[in-house]
Design an enzyme around this catalytic site. Structure first.
Site, mmCIF file in Angstrom:
data_model
loop_
_atom_site.group_PDB
_atom_site.id
_atom_site.type_symbol
_atom_site.label_atom_id
_atom_site.label_comp_id
_atom_site.label_asym_id
_atom_site.label_seq_id
_atom_site.Cartn_x
_atom_site.Cartn_y
_atom_site.Cartn_z
ATOM 1 N N GLU A 171 -8.502 20.880 -55.151
ATOM 2 C CA GLU A 171 -9.012 22.143 -55.697
ATOM 3 C C GLU A 171 -7.926 22.894 -56.460
ATOM 4 O OE1 GLU A 171 -10.890 24.406 -52.646
ATOM 5 O OE2 GLU A 171 -12.556 23.001 -52.396
ATOM 6 N N HIS A 205 -18.500 26.144 -55.058
ATOM 7 C CA HIS A 205 -18.953 26.323 -53.684
ATOM 8 C C HIS A 205 -20.448 26.656 -53.600
ATOM 9 C CE1 HIS A 205 -14.580 26.823 -53.416
ATOM 10 N NE2 HIS A 205 -14.678 26.505 -52.145
#
Length: 317
Positions: A171, A205
């Protein structure tokens, strides 16, 4: 993109702002979409265990991250750099003054992030002290044994690898090391990048909403859970982007990411600690005002050409 000490860095390649933003959006979407490739595109049967499920996801995250790095390198013209260390520095992977730079990039952001969790540390230490016995020397025996067992089992726990290794590294590589240089070259101001780039991080997300629904969670509860997660990821995204730009080192947001995943939400209070948790949280929050001096680019860069940033794209005043 980077210049030797004593010389001025060349101008970065110009990228249209819309193209830079579009590339970042595409990376965010692909980071999530590729997770479903094994079943939707490759038509593989569903994973038979949680371990196998996450092993697939680890491979997908690695593929997506590699693709984002290659795309960023192509857009920024990294291939034209004759020095490989300069090319790696574009992504915050620093080889100059390695020991000093790396140690500062690890220790200082780690201590800085710990200030936010001062209340959490007090609450956990209080709980550990109340549940642990001592030997003749006053050493906590059961706490030591618990720590040893935790470390032993953690190495075999796929969720530990997901939360503390794969997710932080991939990430931060995609959402900080790839996106921030693109946005800088796209003409976006640094403060705009710090506050707006976490939008891409939050997009990655949104799939949790779909997964919670698949697990049988009702829509409103799923929306509430994901909403809290998105708020937390935005705040952390601001901090991670700030760390990356100020230190110029990818390892800084990575260690902060790992610590935040380990600690979860900061503890504001605890009825068991008689106010000690709240006091520690308040003291840590006040001490967090050290953010700017602790992340001064001069601590992490040994350049002598008057450029205080890490690759010559920006001019931090």
């Amino acid at each position: 993109m980077a210049a030797p000490a004593g010389s001025h860095p060349a101008s970065p390649p110009a990228i249209p702002g819309k193209a830079a933003a579009a590339a970042c959006a595409a990376m965010a979407v692909s980071y999530v979409a590729v997770l479903y490739a094994p079943t939707l595109l490759l038509r593989l049967p569903p994973a038979t265990s949680l371990r196998a499920f996450f092993h697939r996801r680890f491979v997908c995250a690695a593929v997506s991250s590699a693709a984002s790095v290659l795309a960023t390198a192509a857009l920024l013209g990294v291939w034209s750099l004759s020095d490989s260390s300069q090319a790696l520095a574009v992504f915050g992977i620093r080889s100059d003054h390695l020991v000093i730079t790396l140690s500062r990039a690890v220790v200082i952001p780690l201590l800085l992030t710990s200030l936010v969790y001062a209340g959490s540390f007090v609450a956990r230490l209080w709980a550990m002290s109340s549940s642990c016995g001592t030997d003749d020397d006053g050493v906590g025996v059961c706490c030591t044994e618990k720590l040893a067992r935790w470390m032993q089992t953690s190495l075999r726990d796929v969720m530990v690898w997901r939360n503390y290794v794969v997710a932080p590294f991939t990430e931060e590589l995609v959402f900080r090391a790839c996106m921030i240089p693109l946005l800088l070259c796209g003409g976006f101001k640094m403060y705009n990048i710090i506050f707006l780039s976490p939008i891409f991080f939050s997009l990655a997300h949104l799939n949790h909403l779909f997964e919670l629904h698949q697990q049988g969670c009702n829509f409103m509860r799923s929306l509430l859970i994901v909403g809290v997660q998105l708020g937390y990821t935005v705040i952390f995204g601001w901090y991670a982007a700030f760390l990356f730009i100020r230190t110029g080192n990818l390892v800084s947001p990575i260690v902060a990411h790992i610590l935040c995943n380990m600690m979860g939400l900061p503890a504001f209070s605890s009825p068991r600690t008689r106010g000690a948790t709240s006091l520690a949280f308040l003291a840590g929050s006040v001490s967090f005002c050290l953010l700017f001096p602790a992340t001064s680019p001069k601590l992490y860069n040994a350049r002598l050409d008057g450029c205080s940033c890490w690759h010559g794209y920006c001019r931090w005043s």
